[in-house]
Design an enzyme around this catalytic site. Structure first.
Site, PDB file in Angstrom:
ATOM      1  N   HIS A 216      40.375  36.317  24.696  1.00 35.10           N
ATOM      2  CA  HIS A 216      39.000  35.973  24.862  1.00 35.10           C
ATOM      3  C   HIS A 216      38.615  34.498  23.789  1.00 35.10           C
ATOM      4  O   HIS A 216      37.360  34.360  23.605  1.00 35.10           O
ATOM      5  CB  HIS A 216      37.816  37.004  24.858  1.00 35.10           C
TER       6      HIS A 216
ATOM      7  N   GLU B 149      42.094  34.817  39.854  1.00 30.50           N
ATOM      8  CA  GLU B 149      41.962  33.596  39.469  1.00 30.50           C
ATOM      9  C   GLU B 149      42.661  32.246  40.158  1.00 30.50           C
ATOM     10  O   GLU B 149      42.361  31.338  40.631  1.00 30.50           O
ATOM     11  CB  GLU B 149      42.292  33.047  38.176  1.00 30.50           C
TER      12      GLU B 149
HETATM   13  C1  LIG Z   1      42.999  37.786  34.706  1.00 32.98           C
HETATM   14  C2  LIG Z   1      41.800  38.289  34.223  1.00 32.98           C
HETATM   15  N1  LIG Z   1      40.624  37.743  34.889  1.00 32.98           N
HETATM   16  C3  LIG Z   1      39.290  38.160  34.415  1.00 32.98           C
HETATM   17  C4  LIG Z   1      39.403  39.152  33.447  1.00 32.98           C
HETATM   18  C5  LIG Z   1      38.076  39.484  32.780  1.00 32.98           C
HETATM   19  N2  LIG Z   1      37.777  40.844  33.291  1.00 32.98           N
HETATM   20  C6  LIG Z   1      37.948  42.075  32.520  1.00 32.98           C
HETATM   21  S1  LIG Z   1      37.818  43.529  33.175  1.00 32.98           S
HETATM   22  C7  LIG Z   1      37.286  42.889  34.390  1.00 32.98           C
HETATM   23  C8  LIG Z   1      36.986  43.669  35.636  1.00 32.98           C
HETATM   24  C9  LIG Z   1      38.101  44.646  35.910  1.00 32.98           C
HETATM   25  O1  LIG Z   1      37.748  45.587  37.032  1.00 32.98           O
HETATM   26  P1  LIG Z   1      38.444  46.666  37.696  1.00 32.98           P
HETATM   27  O2  LIG Z   1      40.071  46.062  37.615  1.00 32.98           O
HETATM   28  O3  LIG Z   1      38.039  47.339  38.498  1.00 32.98           O
HETATM   29  O4  LIG Z   1      38.749  47.498  36.356  1.00 32.98           O
HETATM   30  P2  LIG Z   1      37.652  48.171  35.540  1.00 32.98           P
HETATM   31  O5  LIG Z   1      36.885  47.521  34.279  1.00 32.98           O
HETATM   32  O6  LIG Z   1      36.518  48.797  36.421  1.00 32.98           O
HETATM   33  O7  LIG Z   1      38.239  49.528  34.767  1.00 32.98           O
HETATM   34  C10 LIG Z   1      37.231  41.436  34.480  1.00 32.98           C
HETATM   35  C11 LIG Z   1      36.928  40.539  35.653  1.00 32.98           C
HETATM   36  C12 LIG Z   1      40.518  39.813  32.877  1.00 32.98           C
HETATM   37  N3  LIG Z   1      40.598  40.540  31.901  1.00 32.98           N
HETATM   38  N4  LIG Z   1      41.658  39.179  33.200  1.00 32.98           N
END
Ligand SMILES: Cc1ncc(C[n+]2csc(CCOP(=O)(O)OP(=O)(O)O)c2C)c(N)n1
Ligand SMILES: [Mg+2]
Lengths: 336, 374
Positions: A140, A71
């Site tokens: 959320h 972000e």
């Molecule tokens: C700071 C933040 N930004 C956005 C999100 C929304 N979000 C939740 S999971 C995710 C993707 C995460 O991807 P990754 O780090 O590859 O982990 P995975 O879910 O694949 O295990 C996002 C964008 C969040 N939880 N926290």
């Protein structure tokens, strides 16, 4: 007017708020090639709420940008793009995730115009789905609007219905100041008839009286507008006439509309999901007290979330102001 | 152990540490060896199957409206069980929201995970008992916590004492998407300059919701470590033996005082991001078919069967245990009481405030005013 001459789009259509914002973004992108959309999952997926659905397909990856998961990166690069003449519209996936980008917003975005003595403009729009009521896990469901309203240099808006959302997002994008644009996520699926040919009925920084009444003024925005309209409906059955004002713009506030109403009703209740202490209600109550003191029949009351973190979703309905809590405050105001 | 061999990519494809092939064949690696016996592998099989069953049952409960959401670990069982079983009791783990397999290894009752996703609490287990921190949903934030915790272990003099029951380290889990966050990069810097005993365990499941790994990095993630000044290794994340061996070596290194290490577990998110997600909008099913051939459980099963280590009775036993577990979780979920509305006011502070006490009292009075009314 953007969107007006869209082929086949002349007739009024019934749309959800998510779709209305989508249409507003599309119209803004068609009207101005400098408008960009950027954020996590906004491209191919169309955003987790589908607000940017189809935009990447039609405007390409250069204008609808799936960003890395960062972000601060989104906000910081949006500032750079704005300095270069672009008008980025950043999507923050959920309210609770704006904070890694908060430093860029507060220390950089908000102050750029001031510290450059007006030479630099950073017309960045930050869209934030906000508020609770969707049964989500932590981070959320938050309502951080006062954390932005407190900061000089930012304009802060909250839409409450599809028609407003369609126009407000376009008006926000054409604003030369940075705008924090709050979208009540639990109302994304609410529908209304949108007539894009009608043109915006309300200037951007104007509050709107959605229901006229004589006994108490309800002041609200975003997700609480529907709740307050419902409360007014129920109250009408009990011979209580409530005026409902959708503030729409939180910074700046449209104070004259508020004052005019409260001078007439003599009573005001501010309703918001965010916590009580130093929330918007505090500012609004202070302003009313300063300007309408002799018209007041009761103190300005507040119906808000509690001074706690947002609770687990099984008890979020206890945290969120609802019809009963609004009516309870109305009773207290009237019984004063 | 020599980690330098795995430092940079050799010619061609990045080196991938693998000790058990998708066909279930044991293979050797020059730097990492699996040093446990077949009994342990049987144990891993049980862990993998039970973890997957927890995941299936939770997914079903979500579909039936009993959970708000569920983040499936399908496909990532080996990465989690392998690394989780490599931990010593005194090590401390910092998870994301998907580490149900690590939670299992740490002895956290899966019902606690279900409670979180049901919306009853935000993690009911006691992290001090399990040395398994609360789930962290804000992407990347926990990498700094793990680094700071590791700095505390250093200051307590529990690094490099030579006593395996005392030396400790932390492990922190994060995804491929998380590697873009400032917090994660800052944690790499802190861990590196203080030589903190932390293992960075990145499950590269190729996707961050709808965004493929190419949106986060143009080089293999494990190679990022080099720029921060510590070693990085890519391990076959669907190979429980390799995940165990590499994590164990990384933890050992950290406990001895040789500092942090990045383990990139190369794996695949077989399911949707969460139950709210629809992956057909952004990825091809061929990809999924390809990864199904590398299933983390099938290869262990192939190894056990092919070498006559177990008989049909063993599998039936694990299956029966899984059924029992699923039934217990289901019953436990359905009978889980909703929290008391007044608990909203609990634990905001160590010492509550007069204003908050007043708010609680007012709300209690308000709730009481409805009693008998309906
Ligand atoms: C700071 C933040 N930004 C956005 C999100 C929304 N979000 C939740 S999971 C995710 C993707 C995460 O991807 P990754 O780090 O590859 O982990 P995975 O879910 O694949 O295990 C996002 C964008 C969040 N939880 N926290
Ligand atoms: Mg991922």
């Amino acid at each position: 007017m953007p969107g007006r001459d869209d082929a086949g789009q002349g007739a009024p259509v019934t749309v959800t708020m998510a779709k209305a914002i989508n249409m507003g973004l599309r119209a803004a992108m068609e009207a101005d090639p400098k408008v960009l959309v950027m954020g996590e999952d906004v491209g191919k997926l169309g955003g987790v709420f589908r607000v940017t659905d189809g935009l990447q397909k039609d405007f390409g990856e250069d204008r609808v940008i799936d960003t890395p998961l960062a972000e601060s990166g989104i906000l910081g690069t949006a500032i750079g793009l704005a300095l270069r003449g672009y008008r980025p519209v950043c999507e923050i996936q959920f309210d609770g995730f704006v904070f890694p980008g908060y430093d860029q917003i507060i220390s950089q975005l908000a102050k750029m115009h001031f510290r450059s003595l007006g030479k630099l403009r950073v017309p960045v729009v930050v869209r934030i789905p906000f508020g609770g009521g969707i049964g989500a896990v932590e981070h959320h469901s938050e309502s951080p609007e006062s954390l932005f309203v407190h900061v000089a240099g930012l304009k802060v808006l909250a839409c409450s219905n599809p028609v407003d959302a369609y126009w407000m997002i376009q008006q926000a994008i054409s604003t030369d100041d940075p705008v924090i644009f709050f979208e009540p996520k639990r109302r994304y699926w609410e529908k209304a008839v949108l007539d894009v040919a009608a043109g915006p009925l309300t200037p951007l920084h104007a509050a709107q009286v959605l229901r006229s009444g004589d006994d108490v003024t309800l002041l609200c925005w975003g997700p609480m507008v529907k709740t307050c309209l419902q409360a007014a409906e129920v109250a009408a059955g009990e011979d209580r006439s409530l005026e409902v004002i959708d503030l729409r713009t939180l910074s700046p506030l449209d104070l004259p509309v508020i004052f005019q109403s409260v001078r007439r009703t003599g009573r005001a209740v501010v309703v918001h999901e965010s916590p009580l202490t130093v929330g918007m209600g505090a500012e609004i109550a202070a302003r009313i007290t300063e300007e309408c003191f002799y018209s007041l029949e009761s103190p300005v009351l507040r119906v808000t979330g509690f001074d706690t973190p947002y609770p687990p979703s099984k008890i979020e309905e206890d945290y969120l102001p609802d019809l009963d809590r609004v009516l309870d405050a109305v009773d207290r105001a009237l019984a004063w | 152990m020599s980690v330098t061999a795995s430092f940079g990519g050799r010619e061609g494809r990045p080196p991938l540490v693998q000790l058990l092939t998708p066909e279930g064949e044991r293979v050797e690696h020059p730097d990492f060896a699996f040093d446990l016996d077949d009994e342990a592998i049987k144990g891993f099989y049980r862990d993998l199957v039970l973890t997957r069953r927890v995941d299936f049952e939770a997914t079903a409960l979500q579909r039936q409206g009993e959970l708000g959401i569920w983040a499936s670990l399908l496909g990532q069982e080996a990465a989690q069980i392998g690394s989780g079983r490599a931990l010593s009791a005194q090590d401390y783990a910092f998870p994301t929201y998907r580490e149900h397999g690590v939670a299992w290894c740490r002895g956290v009752d899966p019902l606690q995970l279900i409670g979180l996703f049901r919306g009853v609490d935000q993690g009911g287990w006691d992290p001090r008992e399990s040395n398994f921190h609360l789930y962290t949903i804000v992407i990347g934030a926990q990498t700094l916590h793990a680094t700071g915790y590791a700095m505390g272990i250093q200051r307590d003099g529990l690094v490099g004492t030579g006593d395996p029951r005392r030396d400790a380290a932390t492990i922190v889990y994060f995804g491929d998407g998380a590697t873009s966050q400032g917090d994660v990069n800052e944690s790499f810097v802190f861990a590196s300059v203080y030589n903190a005993p932390v293992v960075f365990f990145c499950q590269n499941n190729q996707w961050a919701i709808s965004e493929p790994i190419e949106r986060q990095s143009r080089i293999p993630l494990y190679q990022r470590a080099l720029g921060f000044g510590f070693p990085g290794v890519r391990v076959d994340g669907n190979d429980v033996l390799a995940c165990y061996a590499v994590t164990k070596a990384a933890l050992q290194r950290a406990r001895e005082g040789s500092g942090p290490m990045l383990v990139e577990a190369f794996t695949y998110r077989m399911g949707a991001h969460t139950t709210s997600d629809d992956p057909t909008r952004y990825r091809l099913s061929e990809e999924l078919e390809h990864w199904k051939l590398k299933d983390p459980i099938e290869r262990v099963k192939a190894y056990l069967s092919r070498n006559g280590i177990v008989d049909a009775g063993f599998y039936a036993g694990v299956e029966a245990e899984a059924d029992e577990l699923a039934a217990r979780l289901r019953a436990g979920c359905l009978s889980m009481p909703d929290p008391d509305p007044l608990s909203i006011f609990d634990h905001v502070y160590v010492e509550t405030t007069p204003q908050l006490r007043q708010q609680r009292e007012d709300f209690a009075g308000y709730l009481a005013s409805f009693e008998g009314a309906h």
